[in-house]
Motif scaffolding. Structure first.
Motif, PDB file in Angstrom:
ATOM      1  N   ASP A   1       0.822   4.015  -2.833  1.00  0.00           N
ATOM      2  CA  ASP A   1       0.436   5.422  -2.619  1.00  0.00           C
ATOM      3  C   ASP A   1       1.644   6.352  -3.308  1.00  0.00           C
ATOM      4  OD1 ASP A   1      -1.525   4.689  -1.011  1.00  0.00           O
ATOM      5  OD2 ASP A   1      -0.575   4.982   0.769  1.00  0.00           O
TER       6      ASP A   1
ATOM      7  N   GLY B   1       1.008   6.672  -6.741  1.00  0.00           N
ATOM      8  CA  GLY B   1      -0.282   6.804  -7.253  1.00  0.00           C
ATOM      9  C   GLY B   1      -1.129   5.960  -8.233  1.00  0.00           C
TER      10      GLY B   1
ATOM     11  N   GLN C   1       0.830  -1.364  -0.089  1.00  0.00           N
ATOM     12  CA  GLN C   1      -0.050   0.050   0.062  1.00  0.00           C
ATOM     13  C   GLN C   1       0.798   1.314  -0.074  1.00  0.00           C
ATOM     14  OE1 GLN C   1      -3.653   0.129   0.025  1.00  0.00           O
ATOM     15  NE2 GLN C   1      -3.032   1.788  -0.717  1.00  0.00           N
ATOM     16  N   GLU C   2       1.863   1.177   0.898  1.00  0.00           N
ATOM     17  CA  GLU C   2       2.654   2.270   0.751  1.00  0.00           C
ATOM     18  C   GLU C   2       3.562   2.721  -0.595  1.00  0.00           C
ATOM     19  OE1 GLU C   2       6.693   3.233   3.460  1.00  0.00           O
ATOM     20  OE2 GLU C   2       5.208   2.086   4.615  1.00  0.00           O
TER      21      GLU C   2
END
Ligand SMILES: NC(=O)C1=CN([C@@H]2O[C@H](COP(=O)(O)OP(=O)(O)OC[C@H]3O[C@@H](n4cnc5c(N)ncnc54)[C@H](OP(=O)(O)O)[C@@H]3O)[C@@H](O)[C@H]2O)C=CC1
Ligand SMILES: O=C(O)C(=O)[C@@H](O)[C@H](O)C(=O)CO
Length: 311
Positions: free
Chosen positions: A220, A223, A216-217
């Protein structure tokens, strides 16, 4: 991305290929259809082809070869592509294994898919005592031009070595469970040494790898979604990958992975997530050796989200 005259943009990157050991070119990223119902298979495969997908992965066991065949025909009609532009994989399931029954199974496969040849035929699971005979039959189908390439699936190192000891044709592919939580290090090393391309099934861990905080990091930072990061990681690792979705927007999203690159550190961070954690049923390997017993013929009850065409 280029418009195709219809409602989708064609993602031309989906035509990029890996070179297999028999000289055949195989797309690096395709659509898997396990648990996609026969009815939805037609719609998702057709939409995927219209988006630029060239590789479709099905199996007799999925009960959707007919729908996949219909989707292929519709996709070709709507795009103007030719059969040779696509790469269709299917698999010989346990109950069909053995020499004569594998030879006999090809007619049904071609009829259900309404094709005159298959691009890649896999031994779906290594049925002990039969997989060598199955392979011999597949070699014959290969030499007869019914299939352009032959490969294996779910073969561990010991069974791969055994197969190679008896084979005249080296498998082009071993399709294995491969995702950030299950990285098959021994199988991958063997395949690389033997010139066998690894292909990832359940690349998203059947969905389980999508909520990982490390991924997830990274997502992010770029994008992107976690699914896109995992698919990109496969490609940067040189693994052919076939994520499944029954949602058109996710099929499109999963292919939108050619405009960013993971750093070496990000690739390494995902490499470090390996728990060598197979799906529960994979541990129950013997189940798959019961010559087709346990074959889920109740495919109509599979959880299959409706295809969303409201684009
Ligand atoms: N050789 C073998 O023995 C095996 C081969 N396979 C092959 O590998 C393919 C892929 O493996 P599979 O087990 O299906 O699982 P995947 O790892 O591809 O994950 C599929 C799941 O993830 C969800 N999903 C897909 N894309 C996204 C997204 N962008 N965002 C959020 N969720 C998403 C799907 O939901 P939804 O559909 O609702 O979008 C589905 O629940 C199979 O379809 C099959 O072709 C699989 C198992 C064994
Ligand atoms: O999806 C596949 O290719 C499989 O082999 C799986 O369907 C597996 O055989 C299964 O049915 C697990 O329950």
């Amino acid at each position: 991305m280029v418009p195709n005259g219809g409602k989708y943009m064609i993602n031309e990157n989906l035509a990029t290929t890996e070179h297999l050991n028999n000289g055949v070119e195989m797309p690096k990223l395709g659509l898997g259809v396990w648990k996609t119902s026969n009815a939805n298979a037609k719609e998702s495969v057709s939409a995927a082809i219209q988006q630029g997908y060239r590789l479709i992965d099905t199996a007799k066991q999925y009960g959707n070869e007919t729908g996949v065949g219909e989707g292929i025909r519709e996709g070709l009609e709507k795009t103007g592509l030719n059969r040779k532009d696509l790469f269709v994989t299917t698999k010989v399931f346990n109950g069909d294994q053995g020499y004569q029954s594998t030879l006999d199974s090809i007619d049904g496969i071609l009829e259900r898919l309404q094709l005159t040849y298959i691009d890649l035929l896999l031994v779906h699971w290594p049925v002990d005592g039969k997989y060598i005979d199955t392979w011999k039959a597949m070699e014959k189908l290969y030499h007869a031009g019914k299939v352009r390439a032959i490969g294996i699936s779910n073969f561990d190192v010991e069974r791969m070595q055994d197969l190679l000891d008896h084979a005249d044709v080296t498998p082009v592919i071993n399709q294995m469970e491969f995702n950030p939580l299950q990285q098959q290090k021994d199988v991958l090393a063997f395949c690389q040494h033997a010139g066998i391309q690894l292909e990832a099934w359940s690349p998203l861990g059947g969905g389980d790898a999508l909520n990982n905080p490390t991924i997830q990091e990274i997502a992010d930072a770029h994008g992107k979604s976690t699914a896109q990061v995992i698919i990109r990681w496969d490609l940067q690792r040189g693994i052919i990958t076939i994520p499944k979705s029954a949602h058109i927007e996710r099929i499109e999203q999963n292919a939108d992975v050619f405009d960013f690159e993971l750093t070496d550190a990000e690739v390494e961070a995902i490499n470090n997530l390996d728990e060598a954690k197979p799906s529960l049923w994979y541990e129950d390997f013997a189940w798959h050796n019961e010559d087709g017993h346990g074959f889920k013929d109740n495919v109509d009850t599979w959880d299959d989200s409706p295809v969303n065409f409201d684009k």
